[in-house]
Design a protein around this motif. Structure first.
Motif, PDB file in Angstrom:
ATOM      1  N   ASN A 325       0.716  -1.312   0.002  1.00 16.44           N
ATOM      2  CA  ASN A 325      -0.073   0.034   0.144  1.00 16.44           C
ATOM      3  C   ASN A 325       0.880   1.146   0.239  1.00 16.44           C
ATOM      4  O   ASN A 325       0.176   2.346   0.087  1.00 16.44           O
ATOM      5  CB  ASN A 325      -0.788   0.080   1.270  1.00 16.44           C
ATOM      6  CG  ASN A 325      -1.931  -1.165   1.372  1.00 16.44           C
ATOM      7  OD1 ASN A 325      -2.663  -1.586   0.077  1.00 16.44           O
ATOM      8  ND2 ASN A 325      -2.077  -1.985   2.161  1.00 16.44           N
ATOM      9  N   SER A 326       2.215   1.243   0.019  1.00 18.54           N
ATOM     10  CA  SER A 326       3.136   2.400   0.156  1.00 18.54           C
ATOM     11  C   SER A 326       3.130   2.654  -1.295  1.00 18.54           C
ATOM     12  O   SER A 326       3.090   2.125  -2.249  1.00 18.54           O
ATOM     13  CB  SER A 326       4.414   1.925   0.800  1.00 18.54           C
ATOM     14  OG  SER A 326       4.964   0.937   0.043  1.00 18.54           O
ATOM     15  N   ASP A 327       3.943   3.912  -1.357  1.00 17.70           N
ATOM     16  CA  ASP A 327       4.239   4.535  -2.585  1.00 17.70           C
ATOM     17  C   ASP A 327       5.452   3.800  -3.266  1.00 17.70           C
ATOM     18  O   ASP A 327       6.117   3.222  -2.676  1.00 17.70           O
ATOM     19  CB  ASP A 327       4.566   6.082  -2.323  1.00 17.70           C
ATOM     20  CG  ASP A 327       3.428   6.945  -2.189  1.00 17.70           C
ATOM     21  OD1 ASP A 327       2.198   6.658  -2.643  1.00 17.70           O
ATOM     22  OD2 ASP A 327       3.556   8.157  -1.939  1.00 17.70           O
ATOM     23  N   ASP A 328       5.516   3.979  -4.464  1.00 20.35           N
ATOM     24  CA  ASP A 328       6.681   3.562  -5.423  1.00 20.35           C
ATOM     25  C   ASP A 328       7.836   4.280  -5.325  1.00 20.35           C
ATOM     26  O   ASP A 328       7.625   5.621  -5.139  1.00 20.35           O
ATOM     27  CB  ASP A 328       6.218   3.429  -6.747  1.00 20.35           C
ATOM     28  CG  ASP A 328       5.419   2.118  -6.886  1.00 20.35           C
ATOM     29  OD1 ASP A 328       5.335   1.159  -6.137  1.00 20.35           O
ATOM     30  OD2 ASP A 328       4.493   2.075  -7.983  1.00 20.35           O
ATOM     31  N   ALA A 329       9.071   3.732  -5.081  1.00 22.40           N
ATOM     32  CA  ALA A 329      10.123   4.515  -5.654  1.00 22.40           C
ATOM     33  C   ALA A 329      10.237   4.814  -7.063  1.00 22.40           C
ATOM     34  O   ALA A 329       9.797   3.561  -7.841  1.00 22.40           O
ATOM     35  CB  ALA A 329      11.417   3.837  -5.161  1.00 22.40           C
ATOM     36  N   ALA A 350       9.352   2.069 -11.639  1.00 19.01           N
ATOM     37  CA  ALA A 350       8.540   2.489 -10.418  1.00 19.01           C
ATOM     38  C   ALA A 350       8.177   1.017  -9.890  1.00 19.01           C
ATOM     39  O   ALA A 350       7.648   0.252 -10.212  1.00 19.01           O
ATOM     40  CB  ALA A 350       7.071   3.070 -10.748  1.00 19.01           C
ATOM     41  N   ASP A 351       8.632   0.832  -8.412  1.00 22.19           N
ATOM     42  CA  ASP A 351       8.358  -0.262  -7.577  1.00 22.19           C
ATOM     43  C   ASP A 351       8.346  -0.095  -6.160  1.00 22.19           C
ATOM     44  O   ASP A 351       9.129   0.976  -5.691  1.00 22.19           O
ATOM     45  CB  ASP A 351       9.497  -1.244  -8.064  1.00 22.19           C
ATOM     46  CG  ASP A 351       9.170  -2.607  -7.549  1.00 22.19           C
ATOM     47  OD1 ASP A 351       7.680  -2.855  -7.214  1.00 22.19           O
ATOM     48  OD2 ASP A 351       9.868  -3.644  -7.763  1.00 22.19           O
ATOM     49  N   THR A 352       7.774  -0.742  -5.297  1.00 18.38           N
ATOM     50  CA  THR A 352       7.801  -0.743  -3.639  1.00 18.38           C
ATOM     51  C   THR A 352       8.855  -1.479  -3.482  1.00 18.38           C
ATOM     52  O   THR A 352       8.761  -2.535  -2.953  1.00 18.38           O
ATOM     53  CB  THR A 352       6.680  -1.230  -3.210  1.00 18.38           C
ATOM     54  OG1 THR A 352       6.236  -2.342  -3.838  1.00 18.38           O
ATOM     55  CG2 THR A 352       5.536  -0.235  -3.569  1.00 18.38           C
ATOM     56  N   GLN A 452      -3.057   5.539 -14.852  1.00 19.19           N
ATOM     57  CA  GLN A 452      -4.017   5.487 -13.820  1.00 19.19           C
ATOM     58  C   GLN A 452      -3.811   6.708 -13.000  1.00 19.19           C
ATOM     59  O   GLN A 452      -4.541   7.366 -12.295  1.00 19.19           O
ATOM     60  CB  GLN A 452      -4.087   4.144 -13.295  1.00 19.19           C
ATOM     61  CG  GLN A 452      -5.407   3.895 -12.467  1.00 19.19           C
ATOM     62  CD  GLN A 452      -6.466   3.938 -13.278  1.00 19.19           C
ATOM     63  OE1 GLN A 452      -6.544   3.330 -14.282  1.00 19.19           O
ATOM     64  NE2 GLN A 452      -7.531   4.695 -12.962  1.00 19.19           N
ATOM     65  N   GLN A 453      -2.545   6.868 -12.573  1.00 23.79           N
ATOM     66  CA  GLN A 453      -2.319   7.986 -11.348  1.00 23.79           C
ATOM     67  C   GLN A 453      -2.966   9.332 -12.066  1.00 23.79           C
ATOM     68  O   GLN A 453      -3.301  10.074 -11.453  1.00 23.79           O
ATOM     69  CB  GLN A 453      -1.058   8.223 -11.126  1.00 23.79           C
ATOM     70  CG  GLN A 453      -0.667   6.843 -10.145  1.00 23.79           C
ATOM     71  CD  GLN A 453       0.635   7.037  -9.559  1.00 23.79           C
ATOM     72  OE1 GLN A 453       1.521   8.057  -9.521  1.00 23.79           O
ATOM     73  NE2 GLN A 453       1.330   5.870  -9.101  1.00 23.79           N
ATOM     74  N   LYS A 461      -5.296   7.340  -5.064  1.00 26.89           N
ATOM     75  CA  LYS A 461      -4.371   6.801  -3.736  1.00 26.89           C
ATOM     76  C   LYS A 461      -2.854   7.048  -3.913  1.00 26.89           C
ATOM     77  O   LYS A 461      -2.296   7.322  -2.729  1.00 26.89           O
ATOM     78  CB  LYS A 461      -4.636   5.172  -3.539  1.00 26.89           C
ATOM     79  CG  LYS A 461      -4.012   4.685  -2.375  1.00 26.89           C
ATOM     80  CD  LYS A 461      -4.255   3.014  -2.444  1.00 26.89           C
ATOM     81  CE  LYS A 461      -3.844   2.559  -1.089  1.00 26.89           C
ATOM     82  NZ  LYS A 461      -4.001   1.124  -1.161  1.00 26.89           N
ATOM     83  N   HIS A 462      -2.442   7.107  -5.155  1.00 28.27           N
ATOM     84  CA  HIS A 462      -1.003   7.004  -5.148  1.00 28.27           C
ATOM     85  C   HIS A 462      -0.523   8.205  -6.291  1.00 28.27           C
ATOM     86  O   HIS A 462      -1.614   8.387  -7.188  1.00 28.27           O
ATOM     87  CB  HIS A 462      -0.241   5.986  -5.671  1.00 28.27           C
ATOM     88  CG  HIS A 462      -0.206   4.911  -4.629  1.00 28.27           C
ATOM     89  ND1 HIS A 462       0.398   4.928  -3.408  1.00 28.27           N
ATOM     90  CD2 HIS A 462      -0.847   3.576  -4.505  1.00 28.27           C
ATOM     91  CE1 HIS A 462       0.271   3.813  -2.714  1.00 28.27           C
ATOM     92  NE2 HIS A 462      -0.491   3.113  -3.375  1.00 28.27           N
ATOM     93  N   ASP A 463       0.456   9.075  -6.256  1.00 25.44           N
ATOM     94  CA  ASP A 463       0.631  10.064  -7.201  1.00 25.44           C
ATOM     95  C   ASP A 463       2.126  10.214  -7.358  1.00 25.44           C
ATOM     96  O   ASP A 463       2.692  11.145  -7.853  1.00 25.44           O
ATOM     97  CB  ASP A 463       0.113  11.242  -6.860  1.00 25.44           C
ATOM     98  CG  ASP A 463       0.479  11.832  -5.541  1.00 25.44           C
ATOM     99  OD1 ASP A 463       1.368  11.165  -4.961  1.00 25.44           O
ATOM    100  OD2 ASP A 463      -0.399  12.966  -5.289  1.00 25.44           O
ATOM    101  N   ASP A 464       3.089   9.096  -7.065  1.00 23.62           N
ATOM    102  CA  ASP A 464       4.467   8.875  -6.896  1.00 23.62           C
ATOM    103  C   ASP A 464       4.913   9.292  -8.289  1.00 23.62           C
ATOM    104  O   ASP A 464       6.040   9.989  -8.699  1.00 23.62           O
ATOM    105  CB  ASP A 464       4.860   7.982  -6.308  1.00 23.62           C
ATOM    106  CG  ASP A 464       4.181   6.474  -6.545  1.00 23.62           C
ATOM    107  OD1 ASP A 464       4.692   5.997  -7.185  1.00 23.62           O
ATOM    108  OD2 ASP A 464       2.942   6.495  -5.636  1.00 23.62           O
ATOM    109  N   ILE A 465       4.484   8.437  -9.430  1.00 21.94           N
ATOM    110  CA  ILE A 465       5.000   8.413 -10.785  1.00 21.94           C
ATOM    111  C   ILE A 465       4.669   9.731 -11.290  1.00 21.94           C
ATOM    112  O   ILE A 465       5.570  10.386 -11.772  1.00 21.94           O
ATOM    113  CB  ILE A 465       4.448   7.228 -11.370  1.00 21.94           C
ATOM    114  CG1 ILE A 465       4.716   5.972 -10.726  1.00 21.94           C
ATOM    115  CG2 ILE A 465       4.942   7.263 -13.007  1.00 21.94           C
ATOM    116  CD1 ILE A 465       3.995   4.756 -11.387  1.00 21.94           C
TER     117      ILE A 465
END
Length: 503
Positions: A325-329, A350-352, A452-453, A461-465
Motif C-alpha cells: 500500500n506504500s508509494d513506489d520508488a 516504479a516499484d515498492t 491511472q495516476q 491513492k498514489h501520485d508518486d510516478i
C-alpha cells in the motif's frame, strides 16, 4: 376481530416470516419504499430486499450494496434484516462493523428493540433472548446465536459469524480520502474480518456510500478482477442513467436531486449520489491528451527526431517501505527537446522496492541510456532536510556512482510546496498542449500505473510516478539556468548542501 380479519392477520404474519419485504411492511409500519420518477415498478428497497433474500437462501455469499445517504439502507440491512434472520434461525451469529463502535452499538440496540416489539413477537412467537446476555448493542439468543457490533479497529477475537455485515466503514469524505484510513480499512478486512467467518457457507454483506475509488468497495471490485471473490452488486443512484431521480415523498420530493445536481461539488455528485467515484476523479487529466512515442522514432532515416536534439536527465524519488500500500520508488529518464521543448519519457522505473534496488535501477538506467546513444546530462534526486533514510540513500547512491565511475553531475534538491499543486501546475499545461510524450513500447505495467495516476488525480491513492514527471519539468528549468555549474572532484557529484536551494 372477525374470522376473516383473523385469517388475514395470520396470513400477513406467515408472509412476514417467509419473505423479508413482507416482514418489513409488517414489523415496520412506517416503511416506505422509494421509486424512480416515471418508473413506479423500479423501487429501491425491492432491489435491496431481493438481494438480501438471495443471501438468506444461500444463493449469494458476497453482496455489495452501494447507495446514497439517507435512503434507509442501514434500517433495512443492518437492523431489520438481522432481526428477521434471527427470528427464522436463532442459531445464527451476526457481526456488524461500522466506522465507529458507538454507531455499531446503536445498530445493535435498535435491532434488539425490534426483537422485543409485539409486532416481531407476532411473527416469531418462540424467539427468546439469552437471559444473561442481552445488554447494549451485543446480545445473544437462547439458542446461542446473536448480534455482535464493533467499530473498525475494535476487537472481534473469539467471535465467529455466519453473516458479516459491514455498514459504512468510513465516516465522511475526509476519512475516505485518507490513504492511512483506506489502508487501515482494507487491512482490517483482509487480516481480521475474513478470519471471523464461521464456515465456507458464511456470507459477507458490504453496504456503503461510495466516496473514493480506493475505498473498500473499490478495493473489492479490483480484487474480483484479479481473481478474488465474485460479488453480487446492487448500485442505487440518486439519478439513474436515464435521468430519472429517486422520489422519497416528504424527504426527497420530485425535482430535489435535479435541483441539487448543479449545486453539488463534482466529487459529491458523481461519487456520493451516483456511486461512481471514478467519474468524479477524472477532472484534470483526460485520456485523450496522452501522447506516445517509440524509441525507434529517434532512429528514423528522415531525422525528424534526433537524439542529439535532446537534453537528457534522470529523476529519482526514493521510497522506504515495501508494503503493497506504500508509494513506489520512481526513477525516470527524460529527454527535453531543445527546439520544440517537448518532454519525452525515455525510460521509467516504479516499484515498492528496497533503497538498494532503486540504486541498482538508477545505475541500470544510466547504462541503458548510454547503450542506446542518449547522453545523460544530470542525475537528480529529491532530498529532505530531516530524513535519515533519505540522507543515507543519497550517500549510498553517490558512493555507487563513484564506484561505477559514472561521470555525470549529480544534484539533490528539496521539493517545495504541496505535491498536488506541483503536479497540476507543472503537468497540466504541457500535457494539455500535447507537449509530453510517454513510451508506447516500454514497461506496460508501469505505463498503465502512470496513466491511472494521471486519470485518478487529484483523488487517487498514489501520485508518486506523476510527481516524478512534475519534478522533471521543474528541474529542467533549473538545470538550464545552471549549465555552467561546476562540480567537485568526485565523479561529477555536486555537493548536496550547496544545491539544496535550487527550488
Amino acid at each position: 376481530m372477525g374470522i376473516d380479519e383473523v385469517k388475514k392477520e395470520l396470513a400477513r404474519r406467515e408472509l412476514a416470516r417467509r419473505d423479508f419485504l413482507h416482514y418489513l411492511r409488517y414489523v415496520f409500519p412506517a416503511f416506505q419504499d422509494v421509486a424512480y420518477q416515471g418508473s413506479p415498478d423500479h423501487k429501491v428497497h425491492h432491489r435491496i430486499t431481493e438481494a438480501l433474500m438471495r443471501v438468506a437462501r444461500g444463493e449469494c455469499k458476497r453482496l455489495m450494496i452501494f447507495c446514497p445517504p439517507r435512503m434507509g439502507k442501514s434500517t433495512d440491512v443492518t437492523q431489520y434484516f438481522p432481526s428477521w434472520m434471527l427470528g427464522n434461525n436463532p442459531n445464527l451469529n451476526f457481526i456488524i462493523s461500522s466506522y465507529s463502535a458507538d454507531l455499531a452499538n446503536d445498530f445493535g440496540r435498535k435491532t434488539k428493540r425490534i426483537c422485543e416489539s409485539q409486532l416481531f413477537k407476532n411473527v416469531f412467537p418462540n424467539f427468546e433472548f439469552a437471559k444473561d446476555k442481552r445488554e447494549g448493542g451485543n446480545w445473544e439468543t437462547a439458542q446461542g446465536g446473536g448480534y455482535y457490533s464493533v467499530g473498525v479497529g475494535g476487537s472481534i477475537t473469539g467471535k465467529g459469524s455466519n453473516i458479516l455485515l459491514i455498514d459504512d466503514p468510513v465516516k465522511d469524505r475526509e476519512q475516505a480520502n485518507s490513504a492511512t484510513i483506506q489502508a487501515k480499512v482494507i487491512d482490517r478486512y483482509d487480516s481480521v474480518a475474513l478470519t471471523r467467518l464461521q464456515d465456507q457457507n458464511s456470507a459477507i454483506i458490504v453496504i456503503m456510500t461510495r466516496w473514493n475509488i480506493n475505498d473498500l468497495g473499490g478495493y473489492l471490485e479490483r480484487e474480483e478482477k484479479n481473481g478474488g471473490d465474485i460479488r453480487e452488486k446492487v448500485v442505487i443512484q440518486a439519478i439513474d442513467d436515464n435521468g430519472n431521480e429517486i422520489i422519497r415523498p416528504g424527504k426527497r420530493d420530485k425535482g430535489y436531486f435535479t435541483a441539487q445536481k448543479n449545486k453539488m461539488l463534482k466529487e459529491n455528485r458523481y461519487a456520493l449520489y451516483q456511486q461512481d467515484p471514478i467519474n468524479a476523479t477524472n477532472g484534470i487529466f483526460k485520456r485523450g491528451i496522452f501522447q506516445y512515442f517509440k524509441l525507434s522514432d529517434f532512429e528514423r532515416a528522415d531525422g525528424i527526431l534526433k537524439k542529439s536534439d535532446l537534453t537528457c536527465g534522470i529523476m529519482i524519488d526514493p521510497a522506504f517501505s515495501s508494503s503493497k500500500n506504500s508509494d513506489d520508488a520512481t526513477v525516470g529518464l527524460y529527454g527535453k527537446h531543445k527546439i520544440t521543448k517537448n518532454l519525452y519519457q525515455l525510460d521509467l522505473y516504479a516499484d515498492t522496492s528496497a533503497p538498494s534496488a532503486t540504486i541498482s535501477a538508477t545505475i541500470s538506467m544510466v547504462n541503458k541510456a548510454k547503450a542506446m546513444g542518449y547522453k545523460v546530462s544530470f542525475i537528480h534526486c529529491e532530498s529532505a532536510k530531516i530524513n535519515r533514510e533519505q540522507t543515507k540513500f543519497i550517500q549510498d547512491l553517490k558512493k555507487e556512482l563513484i564506484y561505477q565511475d559514472i561521470q555525470i553531475p549529480f544534484y539533490t534538491t528539496e521539493a517545495k510546496g504541496k505535491k498536488e499543486d506541483r503536479i497540476k501546475q507543472e503537468c497540466e499545461p504541457p500535457m494539455t498542449a500535447g507537449g509530453f510524450f510517454m513510451r508506447g513500447d516500454g514497461n506496460t505495467e508501469v505505463q498503465l500505473k502512470q496513466e491511472q495516476q494521471f486519470l485518478d488525480f487529484p483523488n487517487g491513492k498514489h501520485d508518486d510516478i506523476i510527481d516524478n514527471v512534475a519534478q522533471a519539468y521543474m528541474y529542467f528549468r533549473k538545470i538550464e539556468k545552471r549549465a555552467g555549474e561546476s562540480t567537485d572532484r568526485y565523479s561529477g557529484v555536486v555537493n548536496v548542501n550547496r544545491d539544496s536551494e535550487l527550488y
